[in-house]
Scaffold this motif. Structure first.
Motif, PDB file in Angstrom:
ATOM      1  N   ALA A 196       1.131  -0.986  -0.496  1.00  0.00           N
ATOM      2  CA  ALA A 196       0.263  -0.319  -0.393  1.00  0.00           C
ATOM      3  C   ALA A 196       0.872   1.277   0.147  1.00  0.00           C
ATOM      4  CB  ALA A 196      -0.874  -0.181   1.000  1.00  0.00           C
ATOM      5  N   ALA A 197       1.907   1.081   0.752  1.00  0.00           N
ATOM      6  CA  ALA A 197       2.712   2.657   0.757  1.00  0.00           C
ATOM      7  C   ALA A 197       3.969   2.390  -0.316  1.00  0.00           C
ATOM      8  CB  ALA A 197       3.775   2.193   1.611  1.00  0.00           C
ATOM      9  N   ALA A 198       4.154   1.536  -1.318  1.00  0.00           N
ATOM     10  CA  ALA A 198       4.220   1.784  -2.146  1.00  0.00           C
ATOM     11  C   ALA A 198       3.939   2.235  -3.640  1.00  0.00           C
ATOM     12  CB  ALA A 198       4.940   0.374  -3.095  1.00  0.00           C
ATOM     13  N   VAL A 199       2.739   1.429  -3.769  1.00  0.00           N
ATOM     14  CA  VAL A 199       1.332   1.596  -4.662  1.00  0.00           C
ATOM     15  C   VAL A 199       1.268   3.795  -3.900  1.00  0.00           C
ATOM     16  CG1 VAL A 199      -1.148   2.066  -5.282  1.00  0.00           C
ATOM     17  CG2 VAL A 199       0.357   0.093  -4.742  1.00  0.00           C
ATOM     18  N   MET A 200       1.211   4.462  -3.188  1.00  0.00           N
ATOM     19  CA  MET A 200       1.335   5.368  -2.582  1.00  0.00           C
ATOM     20  C   MET A 200       2.099   6.419  -3.064  1.00  0.00           C
ATOM     21  SD  MET A 200      -0.908   5.501   1.304  1.00  0.00           S
ATOM     22  CE  MET A 200      -0.018   6.958   1.835  1.00  0.00           C
ATOM     23  N   LEU A 201       3.425   5.879  -3.317  1.00  0.00           N
ATOM     24  CA  LEU A 201       4.217   7.099  -3.323  1.00  0.00           C
ATOM     25  C   LEU A 201       4.198   6.724  -5.096  1.00  0.00           C
ATOM     26  CD1 LEU A 201       7.244   5.903  -1.399  1.00  0.00           C
ATOM     27  CD2 LEU A 201       6.850   7.293  -1.469  1.00  0.00           C
ATOM     28  N   LEU A 202       4.423   5.590  -5.753  1.00  0.00           N
ATOM     29  CA  LEU A 202       3.808   5.536  -6.987  1.00  0.00           C
ATOM     30  C   LEU A 202       2.575   6.220  -7.680  1.00  0.00           C
ATOM     31  CD1 LEU A 202       4.188   4.273  -9.936  1.00  0.00           C
ATOM     32  CD2 LEU A 202       2.888   3.261  -9.485  1.00  0.00           C
ATOM     33  N   GLN A 203       1.418   6.303  -7.066  1.00  0.00           N
ATOM     34  CA  GLN A 203       0.393   7.721  -7.449  1.00  0.00           C
ATOM     35  C   GLN A 203       0.849   9.290  -7.267  1.00  0.00           C
ATOM     36  OE1 GLN A 203      -2.403   6.460  -4.778  1.00  0.00           O
ATOM     37  NE2 GLN A 203      -2.687   4.458  -6.441  1.00  0.00           N
ATOM     38  N   SER A 204       2.421   9.432  -6.069  1.00  0.00           N
ATOM     39  CA  SER A 204       2.451  11.307  -5.581  1.00  0.00           C
ATOM     40  C   SER A 204       3.908  11.081  -6.757  1.00  0.00           C
ATOM     41  CB  SER A 204       2.653  10.890  -4.019  1.00  0.00           C
ATOM     42  OG  SER A 204       3.800  10.127  -3.895  1.00  0.00           O
ATOM     43  N   GLU A 205       4.712  10.111  -7.040  1.00  0.00           N
ATOM     44  CA  GLU A 205       5.395  10.513  -7.628  1.00  0.00           C
ATOM     45  C   GLU A 205       6.076   9.865  -9.639  1.00  0.00           C
ATOM     46  OE1 GLU A 205       8.068  11.857  -6.546  1.00  0.00           O
ATOM     47  OE2 GLU A 205       7.304  12.216  -4.785  1.00  0.00           O
ATOM     48  N   ASP A 206       4.184   8.515  -9.837  1.00  0.00           N
ATOM     49  CA  ASP A 206       5.267   8.758 -10.949  1.00  0.00           C
ATOM     50  C   ASP A 206       5.067   9.052 -12.217  1.00  0.00           C
ATOM     51  OD1 ASP A 206       1.792   7.825 -12.631  1.00  0.00           O
ATOM     52  OD2 ASP A 206       1.869  10.071 -11.911  1.00  0.00           O
ATOM     53  N   ALA A 207       4.718  10.613 -12.548  1.00  0.00           N
ATOM     54  CA  ALA A 207       5.299  11.326 -13.991  1.00  0.00           C
ATOM     55  C   ALA A 207       6.710  11.479 -13.420  1.00  0.00           C
ATOM     56  CB  ALA A 207       5.032  12.927 -13.790  1.00  0.00           C
ATOM     57  N   GLU A 208       7.260  11.336 -12.663  1.00  0.00           N
ATOM     58  CA  GLU A 208       8.955  11.207 -12.210  1.00  0.00           C
ATOM     59  C   GLU A 208       9.661  10.335 -12.169  1.00  0.00           C
ATOM     60  OE1 GLU A 208      10.071  14.446 -11.752  1.00  0.00           O
ATOM     61  OE2 GLU A 208       8.400  15.508 -12.930  1.00  0.00           O
ATOM     62  N   LEU A 209       9.639   8.971 -12.025  1.00  0.00           N
ATOM     63  CA  LEU A 209      10.051   8.086 -11.980  1.00  0.00           C
ATOM     64  C   LEU A 209      10.204   7.590 -13.390  1.00  0.00           C
ATOM     65  CD1 LEU A 209       7.784   5.893  -9.377  1.00  0.00           C
ATOM     66  CD2 LEU A 209       9.682   7.018  -8.565  1.00  0.00           C
ATOM     67  N   ASP A 210      12.485   7.206 -12.823  1.00  0.00           N
ATOM     68  CA  ASP A 210      12.499   5.897 -13.821  1.00  0.00           C
ATOM     69  C   ASP A 210      13.238   4.303 -13.377  1.00  0.00           C
ATOM     70  OD1 ASP A 210      14.023   8.938 -14.941  1.00  0.00           O
ATOM     71  OD2 ASP A 210      15.049   9.342 -12.988  1.00  0.00           O
ATOM     72  N   ALA A 211      12.623   4.787 -12.447  1.00  0.00           N
ATOM     73  CA  ALA A 211      12.845   3.363 -12.708  1.00  0.00           C
ATOM     74  C   ALA A 211      12.480   2.326 -10.754  1.00  0.00           C
ATOM     75  CB  ALA A 211      14.608   2.600 -12.058  1.00  0.00           C
ATOM     76  N   ALA A 212      12.067   0.947 -10.920  1.00  0.00           N
ATOM     77  CA  ALA A 212      12.433   0.518  -9.359  1.00  0.00           C
ATOM     78  C   ALA A 212      12.911  -0.698  -9.081  1.00  0.00           C
ATOM     79  CB  ALA A 212      10.388   0.424  -9.595  1.00  0.00           C
ATOM     80  N   VAL A 213      13.090  -0.175  -7.624  1.00  0.00           N
ATOM     81  CA  VAL A 213      14.256  -1.162  -6.958  1.00  0.00           C
ATOM     82  C   VAL A 213      12.966  -2.442  -5.920  1.00  0.00           C
ATOM     83  CG1 VAL A 213      15.753  -2.579  -5.426  1.00  0.00           C
ATOM     84  CG2 VAL A 213      16.743  -0.614  -7.411  1.00  0.00           C
ATOM     85  N   LEU A 214      12.687  -3.234  -6.258  1.00  0.00           N
ATOM     86  CA  LEU A 214      11.683  -3.954  -5.363  1.00  0.00           C
ATOM     87  C   LEU A 214      11.178  -5.130  -4.999  1.00  0.00           C
ATOM     88  CD1 LEU A 214       8.447  -3.647  -8.089  1.00  0.00           C
ATOM     89  CD2 LEU A 214       8.780  -2.105  -6.621  1.00  0.00           C
ATOM     90  N   ASP A 215      11.427  -5.041  -3.618  1.00  0.00           N
ATOM     91  CA  ASP A 215      11.533  -6.448  -2.801  1.00  0.00           C
ATOM     92  C   ASP A 215       9.991  -7.482  -3.761  1.00  0.00           C
ATOM     93  OD1 ASP A 215      11.464  -9.008  -1.199  1.00  0.00           O
ATOM     94  OD2 ASP A 215      11.467  -7.953  -0.095  1.00  0.00           O
ATOM     95  N   ILE A 216      10.475  -9.182  -3.838  1.00  0.00           N
ATOM     96  CA  ILE A 216       8.904  -9.502  -4.240  1.00  0.00           C
ATOM     97  C   ILE A 216       7.709  -9.215  -2.823  1.00  0.00           C
ATOM     98  CG2 ILE A 216       7.433 -11.523  -5.227  1.00  0.00           C
ATOM     99  CD1 ILE A 216      10.658 -11.887  -6.951  1.00  0.00           C
ATOM    100  N   ASP A 217       8.476  -9.819  -1.828  1.00  0.00           N
ATOM    101  CA  ASP A 217       7.037  -9.623  -0.677  1.00  0.00           C
ATOM    102  C   ASP A 217       7.621  -8.513   0.402  1.00  0.00           C
ATOM    103  OD1 ASP A 217       6.575 -11.272   1.584  1.00  0.00           O
ATOM    104  OD2 ASP A 217       5.597 -13.142   1.228  1.00  0.00           O
ATOM    105  N   LEU A 218       6.395  -8.343   0.395  1.00  0.00           N
ATOM    106  CA  LEU A 218       6.073  -7.010   1.052  1.00  0.00           C
ATOM    107  C   LEU A 218       5.233  -7.448   1.979  1.00  0.00           C
ATOM    108  CD1 LEU A 218       5.861  -4.323  -1.578  1.00  0.00           C
ATOM    109  CD2 LEU A 218       8.021  -5.020  -0.282  1.00  0.00           C
TER     110      LEU A 218
END
Length: 178
Positions: free
Chosen positions: A50-72
Motif C-alpha cells: 500500500a505504501a509503495a502504491v501511494m509513492l507511485l501515485q505521488s511520484e509516477d510522472a517522475e520515476l525512472d526505475a524501481a527496485v522492488l522486493d517481491i514479498d512485502l
C-alpha cells in the motif's frame, strides 16, 4: 587498474529517480545507500504494498526505475510491478526468491538475490534500464505446493536475516577502522 567489486560504479545512473520497496529496514537502508552512491535519487523506501502504491501515485510522472522486493510483509509486489511495467518503468527485483519460485510472467524481469553486493545492485539496475530483457526463463513451472511455498518462505526469511547480519558486520567493521 583493478576496481573493488563491492563499490558501485558512479555516474552512469546519475539523477535517476528510483522507487524502493523493501520491508526489511537494514536491507532497505543498504539499497538507499547504494543508490545514493551512484548519484540516484531514491524514492522511499516503502515497506508495504500500500505504501509503495501511494509513492507511485505521488511520484509516477517522475520515476525512472524501481527496485522492488517481491514479498512485502506477506503481500506479493506483482500488482505494483504490473502498473510499473504498463507505464514503461524499468524494474529490478531484489529478492530472496529463487527463479523457480517466481511466476513465469515475471521471470524476464531483472533480478538479484539477497544478499547482494552494492556493485551488483548498480550493474543490475543499469541492465534493467538498458531495455534489454533479463536472461530469465519464462515458463509455467511455479511453486504451487503449500509445503514447498512455506519452505521457500522460511529460506527467504533466513536469507534476509543473514543479509541483515552482513550489513551490521560491515557497519561495525567500518566504525572500528581508525
Amino acid at each position: 587498474m583493478e576496481t573493488d567489486k563491492t563499490e558501485p560504479r558512479l555516474g552512469r545512473l546519475a539523477g535517476l529517480r528510483v522507487l524502493v520497496a523493501e520491508d526489511r529496514g537494514l536491507i532497505a537502508t543498504k539499497i538507499l545507500h547504494t543508490l545514493r552512491l551512484a548519484d540516484c535519487v531514491p524514492i522511499g523506501p516503502a515497506s508495504t504494498l500500500a505504501a509503495a502504491v501511494m509513492l507511485l501515485q505521488s511520484e509516477d510522472a517522475e520515476l525512472d526505475a524501481a527496485v522492488l522486493d517481491i514479498d512485502l510483509r506477506g503481500q506479493p509486489v506483482y500488482p505494483l510491478a504490473e502498473t510499473l511495467r504498463e507505464r514503461g518503468i524499468p524494474i529490478l527485483f531484489v529478492t530472496g526468491y529463487c527463479q523457480s519460485a517466481i511466476p513465469g510472467e515475471w521471470r524476464t524481469v531483472h533480478r538479484i538475490e539477497k544478499p547482494f553486493e552494492p556493485a551488483t545492485l548498480i550493474a543490475s539496475l543499469e541492465e534493467a534500464c538498458s531495455g534489454r530483457p533479463a536472461r530469465g526463463t519464462p515458463g509455467s513451472s511455479y511453486i504451487a505446493s503449500d509445503a514447498i511455498a512455506r519452505a521457500v518462505e522460511t529460506l527467504r526469511t533466513s536469507r534476509d536475516l543473514v543479509t541483515e547480519l552482513h550489513i551490521t558486520l560491515d557497519e561495525t567493521r567500518s566504525l572500528q577502522k581508525p
